[in-house]
Design an enzyme around this catalytic site. Sequence first.
Site, PDB file in Angstrom:
ATOM      1  N   HIS A  18     -75.140  66.027 -49.733  1.00  0.00           N
ATOM      2  CA  HIS A  18     -75.028  67.173 -50.343  1.00  0.00           C
ATOM      3  C   HIS A  18     -76.276  67.569 -51.490  1.00  0.00           C
ATOM      4  O   HIS A  18     -76.546  68.618 -51.493  1.00  0.00           O
ATOM      5  CB  HIS A  18     -73.884  67.021 -51.500  1.00  0.00           C
ATOM      6  CG  HIS A  18     -72.257  66.691 -50.473  1.00  0.00           C
ATOM      7  ND1 HIS A  18     -71.647  65.850 -50.492  1.00  0.00           N
ATOM      8  CD2 HIS A  18     -71.784  67.621 -49.704  1.00  0.00           C
ATOM      9  CE1 HIS A  18     -70.337  65.944 -50.003  1.00  0.00           C
ATOM     10  NE2 HIS A  18     -70.584  67.095 -49.228  1.00  0.00           N
ATOM     11  N   LYS A  42     -57.126  67.371 -46.429  1.00  0.00           N
ATOM     12  CA  LYS A  42     -57.719  66.391 -47.196  1.00  0.00           C
ATOM     13  C   LYS A  42     -57.298  65.833 -48.229  1.00  0.00           C
ATOM     14  O   LYS A  42     -56.545  66.287 -49.201  1.00  0.00           O
ATOM     15  CB  LYS A  42     -59.138  66.589 -47.457  1.00  0.00           C
ATOM     16  CG  LYS A  42     -60.164  67.018 -46.524  1.00  0.00           C
ATOM     17  CD  LYS A  42     -61.684  67.365 -46.960  1.00  0.00           C
ATOM     18  CE  LYS A  42     -62.419  67.920 -46.052  1.00  0.00           C
ATOM     19  NZ  LYS A  42     -63.748  68.177 -46.456  1.00  0.00           N
ATOM     20  N   ARG A  92     -74.889  69.203 -40.344  1.00  0.00           N
ATOM     21  CA  ARG A  92     -75.371  67.774 -39.725  1.00  0.00           C
ATOM     22  C   ARG A  92     -75.718  67.557 -38.332  1.00  0.00           C
ATOM     23  O   ARG A  92     -76.487  66.930 -37.606  1.00  0.00           O
ATOM     24  CB  ARG A  92     -74.498  66.664 -40.365  1.00  0.00           C
ATOM     25  CG  ARG A  92     -74.481  66.562 -41.783  1.00  0.00           C
ATOM     26  CD  ARG A  92     -73.333  65.846 -42.265  1.00  0.00           C
ATOM     27  NE  ARG A  92     -71.944  66.389 -41.947  1.00  0.00           N
ATOM     28  CZ  ARG A  92     -71.012  65.823 -41.882  1.00  0.00           C
ATOM     29  NH1 ARG A  92     -70.557  65.007 -43.019  1.00  0.00           N
ATOM     30  NH2 ARG A  92     -69.771  66.614 -41.646  1.00  0.00           N
ATOM     31  N   SER A 130     -68.548  62.613 -46.690  1.00  0.00           N
ATOM     32  CA  SER A 130     -67.869  61.899 -47.782  1.00  0.00           C
ATOM     33  C   SER A 130     -66.664  60.996 -47.064  1.00  0.00           C
ATOM     34  O   SER A 130     -66.261  59.864 -47.458  1.00  0.00           O
ATOM     35  CB  SER A 130     -67.455  63.036 -48.562  1.00  0.00           C
ATOM     36  OG  SER A 130     -68.206  63.867 -49.305  1.00  0.00           O
TER      37      SER A 130
END
Length: 165
Positions: A18, A42, A92, A130
Amino acid sequence: MTRIGVYPGTFDPVTLGHMDIIRRGAKLVDRLVIGVTTNPSKSPMFDLDERMAMVRREVEGIGGEIHVVSFDSLLMDFAEREGAKVIVRGLRAVADFEYEYQMAGMNQQINPRVETVFLMADVALQPIASRLVKEIALFGGEIGKFVTPAVREDVVGRVKAMKAG
């Protein structure tokens, strides 16, 4: 005219990946608004206020005009409210691209005045997520390669509290 960009995410916790996107995104716009949000799919380790404080602490000293704000709305409504013309997203892997490509298309349908800009994560940071940082920490693994020392302490402290409580 001020170029404003929005970098949205849950940042639970904020990772080195990040931070890479924040540093690079801040160079592309005059003001970068980091939008910290909740994601119903989440279950966060840190509440919204904790994540906001964490991101604010981590962006100190980066340079440029960076604002950290929360939002609980459609991203495109948030971007419009902030006066943003650009959404900054990090990529990514191919799996990220497929999801982000679909989201960018939907967002363009909602608000065609806002463009999405994709930044490739630094090669060394591409595997960091994360979700994986939290999983590694919950099983007692070392996360220092993936987050700053301060975030590492936040996560380790939260894991200890969760296991004690």
